[in-house]
Write an enzyme that holds these catalytic residues in place. Structure first.
Site, PDB file in Angstrom:
ATOM      1  N   HIS A 237       4.667  -7.449  -0.210  1.00  0.00           N
ATOM      2  CA  HIS A 237       4.337  -8.712  -0.774  1.00  0.00           C
ATOM      3  C   HIS A 237       5.317  -8.903  -2.064  1.00  0.00           C
ATOM      4  O   HIS A 237       5.621  -7.891  -2.638  1.00  0.00           O
ATOM      5  CB  HIS A 237       2.857  -8.820  -0.697  1.00  0.00           C
ATOM      6  CG  HIS A 237       2.354  -8.911   0.552  1.00  0.00           C
ATOM      7  ND1 HIS A 237       1.332 -10.155   0.656  1.00  0.00           N
ATOM      8  CD2 HIS A 237       2.359  -8.335   1.781  1.00  0.00           C
ATOM      9  CE1 HIS A 237       0.888  -9.751   2.106  1.00  0.00           C
ATOM     10  NE2 HIS A 237       1.502  -8.750   2.845  1.00  0.00           N
TER      11      HIS A 237
ATOM     12  N   ASP B  57       0.949  -1.215   0.133  1.00  0.00           N
ATOM     13  CA  ASP B  57      -0.158  -0.085   0.228  1.00  0.00           C
ATOM     14  C   ASP B  57       0.799   1.054  -0.040  1.00  0.00           C
ATOM     15  O   ASP B  57       1.907   1.381   0.527  1.00  0.00           O
ATOM     16  CB  ASP B  57      -0.893  -0.023   1.134  1.00  0.00           C
ATOM     17  CG  ASP B  57      -2.126  -0.984   1.293  1.00  0.00           C
ATOM     18  OD1 ASP B  57      -2.169  -1.807   0.077  1.00  0.00           O
ATOM     19  OD2 ASP B  57      -2.695  -0.913   2.297  1.00  0.00           O
TER      20      ASP B  57
ATOM     21  N   SER C  73       8.113   3.998   4.968  1.00  0.00           N
ATOM     22  CA  SER C  73       9.284   3.863   4.125  1.00  0.00           C
ATOM     23  C   SER C  73       9.052   3.607   2.736  1.00  0.00           C
ATOM     24  O   SER C  73       8.060   3.933   2.052  1.00  0.00           O
ATOM     25  CB  SER C  73      10.460   2.970   4.608  1.00  0.00           C
ATOM     26  OG  SER C  73      11.717   3.192   4.038  1.00  0.00           O
TER      27      SER C  73
END
Length: 282
Positions: free
Chosen positions: A144, A88, A247
């Site tokens: 992911h 995200d 980050s």
């Protein structure tokens, strides 16, 4: 350059991040709850998506920050040819790697070799594609896999811990190749793929699913780990790693294997599992 970004040139980056880490792992009830409630309120965190929606249930701020999502909160793009957005956040930049150079912002860039800490490892990406995804404090902080891959090598590259916010990205030359980072090299059915976990100011930890905590300890020289023959295979959309605070993750692809999704532009919001690119090679 903002005054805050200018100040960060002089700040003791690792010391501040180490102090922030101590706060993040504190289980003192009033302290961890104050931190959690402040972030939820200030950044508008949507806890309805979390596996644990009760902000008081987390034992520490770090447990809240690296929270899991409830099942079904994110799904992988159904096109089997789609490489996936790994996290995200927002697209910082994406596009072609121009003779080994990666665009950062406002005419600034850095080389793939500097980012990866290895000239030979960068060569397969010289004319490839890249995508830089910025995770803000409100986002889900697990990263992911864009595509199924077998882990070949990791490299912990030492560096500073500048902020990776918009002003710093526009102002600090070669920012992502300056900051402390963990480079993860995967072998896939289309060739090599690199996923780079870039640290930032007050980001004092990177963990992977295959070996746990990688950063800290902070490195003073490049630390290589050879994973060939260890059988670390991660499927498309599987969890790969996590940050302890907001980050950036950068994905590098070789040329001729996929075309980036044309809807992806700088500052576009993205969600884990949506289409990053479409395979063009067999």
């Amino acid at each position: 350059m903002s005054p805050m970004t200018a100040l960060t040139w002089a700040l003791p980056h690792r010391l501040l991040s180490s102090l922030a880490r101590r706060l993040a792992y504190s289980r003192t009830p009033w302290l961890k709850q104050r931190l959690i409630d402040t972030v939820v309120r200030r950044f508008g965190v949507d806890l309805s998506e979390a596996a644990e929606p009760d902000p008081a249930a987390y034992l520490s701020f770090n447990a809240f920050f690296t929270r899991a999502l409830r099942p079904g909160a994110r799904t992988a793009d159904p096109d089997p040819r789609a490489l996936l957005i790994p996290a995200d956040g927002h697209i910082s930049q994406c596009g072609a790697i121009d003779d080994g150079r990666i665009f950062q912002a406002k005419g600034r860039g850095f080389t793939a070799a500097a980012l990866l800490g290895d000239d030979a490892a960068a060569e397969p990406f010289r004319h490839g594609r890249f995508a830089t995804v910025y995770l803000s404090p409100r986002d889900y902080h697990r990263v992911h896999m864009p595509w199924t891959g077998t882990l070949r090598e990791t490299m912990h590259v030492p560096g500073r811990l500048f902020s990776v916010g918009t002003d710093a990205v526009a102002s600090v030359p070669g920012l992502f190749a300056r900051n402390e980072r963990l480079v993860c090299h995967f072998d896939t059915d289309f060739g090599p793929m690199a996923c780079v976990m870039v640290g930032a100011l007050l980001v004092s930890g990177v963990e992977t699913v295959w070996s746990g905590v990688e950063i800290p300890r902070y490195a003073d020289a490049i630390v290589r780990k050879d994973w060939r023959g260890k059988g670390v295979v991660l499927e498309r959309f599987a969890e790969m790693a996590r940050f302890n605070y907001g980050s950036t993750v950068i994905v590098l692809l070789p040329p001729g294997v996929a075309e980036l999704d044309p809807t992806l532009t700088a500052e576009a919001p993205v969600r884990l599992g949506q289409k990053l690119a479409t395979r063009t090679s067999a």
